[in-house]
Motif scaffolding. Structure first.
Motif, PDB file in Angstrom:
ATOM      1  N   LEU A 188       0.854  -1.196   0.000  1.00  0.00           N
ATOM      2  CA  LEU A 188       0.000   0.000   0.000  1.00  0.00           C
ATOM      3  C   LEU A 188       0.885   1.240   0.000  1.00  0.00           C
ATOM      4  CD1 LEU A 188      -2.577  -1.148   2.705  1.00  0.00           C
ATOM      5  CD2 LEU A 188      -2.886  -1.162   0.227  1.00  0.00           C
ATOM      6  N   ALA A 189       0.734   2.052  -1.002  1.00  0.00           N
ATOM      7  CA  ALA A 189       1.531   3.279  -1.109  1.00  0.00           C
ATOM      8  C   ALA A 189       0.894   4.370  -0.255  1.00  0.00           C
ATOM      9  CB  ALA A 189       1.632   3.711  -2.568  1.00  0.00           C
ATOM     10  N   VAL A 190       1.155   4.310   1.019  1.00  0.00           N
ATOM     11  CA  VAL A 190       0.584   5.280   1.961  1.00  0.00           C
ATOM     12  C   VAL A 190       1.712   6.155   2.493  1.00  0.00           C
ATOM     13  CG1 VAL A 190      -0.736   5.592   4.084  1.00  0.00           C
ATOM     14  CG2 VAL A 190      -1.189   3.606   2.616  1.00  0.00           C
ATOM     15  N   GLU A 191       1.608   7.447   2.237  1.00  0.00           N
ATOM     16  CA  GLU A 191       2.614   8.374   2.731  1.00  0.00           C
ATOM     17  C   GLU A 191       2.477   8.545   4.245  1.00  0.00           C
ATOM     18  OE1 GLU A 191       5.048   9.850   1.131  1.00  0.00           O
ATOM     19  OE2 GLU A 191       4.524   8.966  -0.823  1.00  0.00           O
ATOM     20  N   LEU A 192       3.616   8.665   4.899  1.00  0.00           N
ATOM     21  CA  LEU A 192       3.563   8.944   6.321  1.00  0.00           C
ATOM     22  C   LEU A 192       2.955  10.324   6.546  1.00  0.00           C
ATOM     23  CD1 LEU A 192       7.083   7.690   7.459  1.00  0.00           C
ATOM     24  CD2 LEU A 192       4.875   6.623   7.934  1.00  0.00           C
ATOM     25  N   PRO A 193       2.073  10.431   7.531  1.00  0.00           N
ATOM     26  CA  PRO A 193       1.457  11.747   7.782  1.00  0.00           C
ATOM     27  C   PRO A 193       2.513  12.763   8.217  1.00  0.00           C
ATOM     28  CG  PRO A 193       0.940  10.211   9.555  1.00  0.00           C
ATOM     29  CD  PRO A 193       1.593   9.406   8.479  1.00  0.00           C
ATOM     30  N   ALA A 194       2.393  13.944   7.677  1.00  0.00           N
ATOM     31  CA  ALA A 194       3.335  15.016   8.035  1.00  0.00           C
ATOM     32  C   ALA A 194       2.734  15.859   9.144  1.00  0.00           C
ATOM     33  CB  ALA A 194       3.645  15.873   6.818  1.00  0.00           C
ATOM     34  N   GLY A 195       3.565  16.303  10.041  1.00  0.00           N
ATOM     35  CA  GLY A 195       3.081  17.136  11.133  1.00  0.00           C
ATOM     36  C   GLY A 195       4.232  17.645  11.957  1.00  0.00           C
ATOM     37  N   GLU A 196       3.924  18.537  12.846  1.00  0.00           N
ATOM     38  CA  GLU A 196       4.951  19.104  13.715  1.00  0.00           C
ATOM     39  C   GLU A 196       5.031  18.309  15.015  1.00  0.00           C
ATOM     40  OE1 GLU A 196       6.956  21.581  12.950  1.00  0.00           O
ATOM     41  OE2 GLU A 196       6.041  21.833  10.981  1.00  0.00           O
ATOM     42  N   GLY A 197       6.206  18.253  15.551  1.00  0.00           N
ATOM     43  CA  GLY A 197       6.358  17.632  16.859  1.00  0.00           C
ATOM     44  C   GLY A 197       7.144  16.343  16.827  1.00  0.00           C
ATOM     45  N   VAL A 198       7.539  15.917  18.031  1.00  0.00           N
ATOM     46  CA  VAL A 198       8.376  14.732  18.186  1.00  0.00           C
ATOM     47  C   VAL A 198       7.650  13.466  17.749  1.00  0.00           C
ATOM     48  CG1 VAL A 198       9.603  13.307  19.879  1.00  0.00           C
ATOM     49  CG2 VAL A 198       9.678  15.786  20.058  1.00  0.00           C
ATOM     50  N   GLY A 199       6.335  13.434  17.936  1.00  0.00           N
ATOM     51  CA  GLY A 199       5.570  12.244  17.598  1.00  0.00           C
ATOM     52  C   GLY A 199       5.718  11.862  16.140  1.00  0.00           C
ATOM     53  N   TYR A 200       5.617  12.833  15.255  1.00  0.00           N
ATOM     54  CA  TYR A 200       5.751  12.561  13.831  1.00  0.00           C
ATOM     55  C   TYR A 200       7.193  12.185  13.474  1.00  0.00           C
ATOM     56  CZ  TYR A 200       1.022  14.304  13.220  1.00  0.00           C
ATOM     57  OH  TYR A 200      -0.340  14.470  13.287  1.00  0.00           O
TER      58      TYR A 200
END
Length: 345
Positions: free
Chosen positions: A294-306
């Protein structure tokens, strides 16, 4: 006063040789395992029992007795000492002794003393296992002990699945720690603690059997083992069937395909426990997506979690367990802290 002729040394030697030439017989200590059903004995054991001149057993409640008598073997309830047992073998007779579950230390020690004295012509002494423990036989002891503890221990008897859940997590982490530390002694103990959790939960689940309301959901340790056996066989068609698997990758493919067919999942994420540690969860999700192509991009976001999510996904793709890697680095950090404090190991 009558004079006695001096003893003839040659005659004395001849008499000793004659005494030593007399057959001394045979003592057979027939042992059996309580983990094997009574009456199930090896063929040499049955042959010896039928051919014996006498069969002795001190315990009137010995579990083998009904089956021996059914087979036409006369068993005497007797507990002779070593000297009497040696005498019973005189003339070449065979005497079979059935010790109790704990053995007969008094008898074996007595026979050893007689043999060591050099004053007796000892019969042949044979230890004959009538039944053998199969691999895994001690698991029967675990089940038996757990059953008694559940019934008689005030704390154990009140435990529930929900109350024990935290211990399963703790024991799993302690097992991982023993593996990573390379401590074989700790590994054996921690595996036992994990096994305890399995047996404990199965024993609790068994209590619904016989109750009309709970019977449908009740199960025993045998049900747990049976389900596991079926799963292992079904997911290894290259071992138990006609499928081919030449590499670990082939095996993994078989496993995932049969697992998907069993579970009939709608999503590759189904069955992933969300309560597991974050890094492990992220890596598991990334692995499922990659396996499912599955070509699923990693979600982009701010912070250490991402940032951690991206690191976990990268580690999984490179074949690295991020949890293991982080724990290894954390142990190095711990050692550095202790060194700074001047604390030795």
């Amino acid at each position: 006063m009558t004079d006695h002729a001096p003893a003839d040394p040659a005659s004395a030697a001849s008499a000793a040789e004659q005494a030593s030439a007399e057959p001394t017989g045979r003592i057979v200590l027939l042992t059996t395992s309580h983990r094997v059903a009574p009456g199930v004995l090896s063929w040499p054991a049955w042959q010896t029992l039928h051919a014996a001149d006498r069969v002795l057993c001190a315990d009137p409640g010995h579990p083998q007795l009904p089956y021996l008598r059914e087979a036409g073997i006369e068993v005497e309830q007797a507990s002779p000492d070593a000297h009497a047992l040696v005498e019973a073998c005189a003339g070449g007779r065979t005497v079979v002794v059935l010790p109790g579950g704990e053995g007969d230390r008094r008898l074996t020690d007595g026979l050893a003393r007689l043999a060591g004295s050099g004053r007796f012509s000892m019969p042949d002494l044979e230890l004959l296992p009538g039944s053998y423990d199969l691999p895994g036989a001690r698991l029967l002891d675990v089940v038996q002990v757990m059953d008694r503890v559940r019934r008689e221990c005030p704390w154990t008897s009140e435990q529930t699945h929900e109350g024990l859940a935290k211990y399963a997590i703790e024991e799993a982490y302690e097992l991982v720690e023993a593996i990573e530390a390379g401590d074989r002694t700790e590994l054996r103990e921690e595996l036992g603690d994990v096994l305890l959790q399995v047996v404990f939960h199965a024993r609790i689940a068994q209590e619904g059997i016989g109750d009309a309301e709970d019977a449908a959901e009740a199960f025993s340790i045998d049900d747990v083992a049976g389900t596991l056996v079926e799963k292992l066989i079904h997911r290894h068609p290259h071992v138990f069937g006609d499928a081919d698997a030449e590499t670990p990758e082939d095996v993994h493919e078989h496993w995932q395909r049969t697992k998907a067919a069993e579970k009939r999942r709608e999503s590759v994420t189904d069955g992933i426990p969300l309560g597991q540690p974050g890094l492990a969860l992220a890596a598991k999700l990334a692995g499922r997506a990659r396996a499912g192509e599955l070509a699923v991009e990693l979600p982009a976001g701010e912070g250490v979690g991402y940032e951690l999510l991206a690191l976990a996904a990268r580690a999984e793709e490179e074949g690295i367990d991020p949890e293991t890697a982080l724990r290894a680095a954390a142990r190095v950090y711990r050692d550095a802290i202790r060194a700074a404090e001047g604390v030795g190991e």
